[in-house]
Motif scaffolding. Structure first.
Motif, PDB file in Angstrom:
ATOM      1  N   LYS A   1      -5.407  -9.203   5.620  1.00 48.84           N
ATOM      2  CA  LYS A   1      -5.319  -9.236   4.563  1.00 48.84           C
ATOM      3  C   LYS A   1      -4.881 -10.362   4.386  1.00 48.84           C
ATOM      4  CE  LYS A   1      -4.016  -8.017   0.044  1.00 48.84           C
ATOM      5  NZ  LYS A   1      -3.323  -7.032  -1.336  1.00 48.84           N
TER       6      LYS A   1
ATOM      7  N   GLU B   1      -3.679 -13.478   2.849  1.00 49.33           N
ATOM      8  CA  GLU B   1      -3.196 -14.473   1.422  1.00 49.33           C
ATOM      9  C   GLU B   1      -3.753 -14.875   0.102  1.00 49.33           C
ATOM     10  OE1 GLU B   1       0.622 -17.471   0.719  1.00 49.33           O
ATOM     11  OE2 GLU B   1      -0.380 -17.558   2.708  1.00 49.33           O
TER      12      GLU B   1
ATOM     13  N   VAL C   1       0.396 -12.085   9.813  1.00 47.96           N
ATOM     14  CA  VAL C   1       1.662 -11.749   8.877  1.00 47.96           C
ATOM     15  C   VAL C   1       0.917 -12.249   7.543  1.00 47.96           C
ATOM     16  CG1 VAL C   1       3.187 -12.573   7.037  1.00 47.96           C
ATOM     17  CG2 VAL C   1       3.597 -12.597   9.557  1.00 47.96           C
ATOM     18  N   SER C   2       0.723 -11.214   6.239  1.00 46.42           N
ATOM     19  CA  SER C   2      -0.038 -11.414   5.755  1.00 46.42           C
ATOM     20  C   SER C   2      -0.143 -12.167   4.405  1.00 46.42           C
ATOM     21  CB  SER C   2      -0.476  -9.885   4.707  1.00 46.42           C
ATOM     22  OG  SER C   2      -1.390  -8.933   5.329  1.00 46.42           O
ATOM     23  N   SER C   3       1.336 -11.958   3.826  1.00 46.89           N
ATOM     24  CA  SER C   3       2.503 -12.758   3.188  1.00 46.89           C
ATOM     25  C   SER C   3       2.993 -14.147   3.142  1.00 46.89           C
ATOM     26  CB  SER C   3       3.929 -12.310   2.883  1.00 46.89           C
ATOM     27  OG  SER C   3       4.766 -12.344   3.580  1.00 46.89           O
ATOM     28  N   SER C   4       3.631 -14.759   2.543  1.00 46.53           N
ATOM     29  CA  SER C   4       3.127 -16.715   2.448  1.00 46.53           C
ATOM     30  C   SER C   4       4.452 -16.549   4.122  1.00 46.53           C
ATOM     31  CB  SER C   4       3.895 -17.076   1.403  1.00 46.53           C
ATOM     32  OG  SER C   4       4.654 -16.657   0.904  1.00 46.53           O
ATOM     33  N   TYR C   5       4.616 -15.864   4.442  1.00 48.41           N
ATOM     34  CA  TYR C   5       6.177 -15.669   5.602  1.00 48.41           C
ATOM     35  C   TYR C   5       5.571 -16.488   6.396  1.00 48.41           C
ATOM     36  CZ  TYR C   5      10.169 -14.020   2.339  1.00 48.41           C
ATOM     37  OH  TYR C   5      10.746 -13.847   2.166  1.00 48.41           O
ATOM     38  N   LYS C   6       4.341 -16.958   6.508  1.00 52.60           N
ATOM     39  CA  LYS C   6       3.449 -16.540   8.066  1.00 52.60           C
ATOM     40  C   LYS C   6       3.902 -17.614   7.899  1.00 52.60           C
ATOM     41  CE  LYS C   6      -0.729 -16.028   6.339  1.00 52.60           C
ATOM     42  NZ  LYS C   6      -1.285 -15.495   8.007  1.00 52.60           N
TER      43      LYS C   6
END
Length: 309
Positions: free
Chosen positions: A92, A94, A159-164
């Motif tokens: 998914k 971001e 990673v889908s979130s902003s942690y990418k």
């Protein structure tokens, strides 16, 4: 069979992979698949050329031919896999875009690309750092940092979130270390060996680092930011890989055509070659070496007996 009617059916044969009940709707089309297969062909032909050129050298002088051919061989397999729309998963994004080419719930991420890079980028660096004659501890440490750069890029892509972007930052810091080693430390070593070695190293080193600075941009526009379509991603990465692997390999092997590996500290001996015998003899600690042999203290031993080599 009418070959003019044959089409690329890889998307239909291998596409529509389900991830948690859904399919990747931001994915390559037949155009992207065709491009991946084209790059695969370039890599395969380059592998044959580099491996073939190795037969113009003695076996003990083929180290750079073998390394370079291995780079394009692995890349050919990876690009065949991507052309077949395999070695991927849906993630998914971001950022959800309004552009229909990048709008959807899941973006296709080719993890096989990172499997390629985790093998080929250390080999590429090995080509460069062996050319510079760097000490083995420095080479091994630089290869480790390179692996960190690639693996953090893969984790970030999955990673889908902003942690990418945290993993992206780790990868960029690792890349800066590699760039420093290539542009400064290794460059000084190559210059100390000789002007011919320095020339080929500068050409290949500058070429590599320039191209590698563009990879984070491609990542940010594709796996990271979901800005460009997967077909455009294929073209971006494909051009970079062609320039960074087959073109790099041709430049490197051309530069090495008159450079003896022994000058770079690569004293490789084949089974049918006589071992190198040093003319420098040192007196053992007990002083019992052959007659007239000069010791490390500058004195000449006068004992008689069989000289050892």
């Amino acid at each position: 069979m009418d070959l003019t009617k044959r089409t690329n059916d890889a998307i239909n044969a291998n596409g529509n992979h389900f991830v948690n009940g859904a399919t990747s709707d931001i994915a390559i089309t037949t155009h992207g698949s065709d491009w991946y297969f084209a790059v695969c062909a370039v890599m395969f032909v380059s592998t044959l050329a580099f491996a073939g050129l190795s037969f113009t050298k003695p076996r003990s002088h083929r180290v750079f031919h073998y390394i370079t051919a291995s780079i394009t061989m692995v890349a050919a397999i990876a690009y065949f896999t991507m052309g077949a729309d395999l070695g991927e998963t849906g993630i998914k994004p971001e950022f959800i875009r309004t552009n229909p080419k990048v709008s959807g719930n899941l973006r296709e991420i080719f993890y096989v690309r990172y499997i390629d890079w985790v093998i080929t980028t250390p080999l590429l660096l090995l080509d460069l750092l062996l050319t510079a004659g760097l000490p083995w501890p420095t080479i091994f440490y630089t290869l480790l940092i390179d692996e960190i750069m690639i693996i953090t890029g893969l984790i970030g892509a999955l990673v889908s979130s902003s942690y990418k972007w945290g993993y992206f930052t780790f990868g960029c810091v690792a890349f800066l270390w590699v760039a420093w080693t290539v542009t400064w430390t290794a460059r000084k070593h190559a210059a100390a060996i000789g002007p011919d070695v320095s020339k080929v190293y500068l050409i290949c080193g500058v070429w590599t680092i320039f191209l590698w600075f563009l990879y984070p941009i491609a990542w940010g526009l594709s796996e990271g930011g979901n800005v460009i379509a997967p077909d455009s991603e294929a073209v971006f990465y494909g051009i970079l890989d062609i320039m960074a692997k087959p073109v790099f390999g041709a430049l490197l092997l051309w530069g090495h055509k008159d450079i003896e590996p022994a000058r770079l500290g690569l004293n490789i001996r084949d089974y049918d070659e006589a071992p190198l015998i040093s003319n420098t003899r040192e007196k053992p600690l007990n002083g019992h070496n052959g007659a007239g042999v000069t010791g490390t203290d500058g004195n000449t031993a006068t004992t008689t007996g069989a000289s050892t080599v």
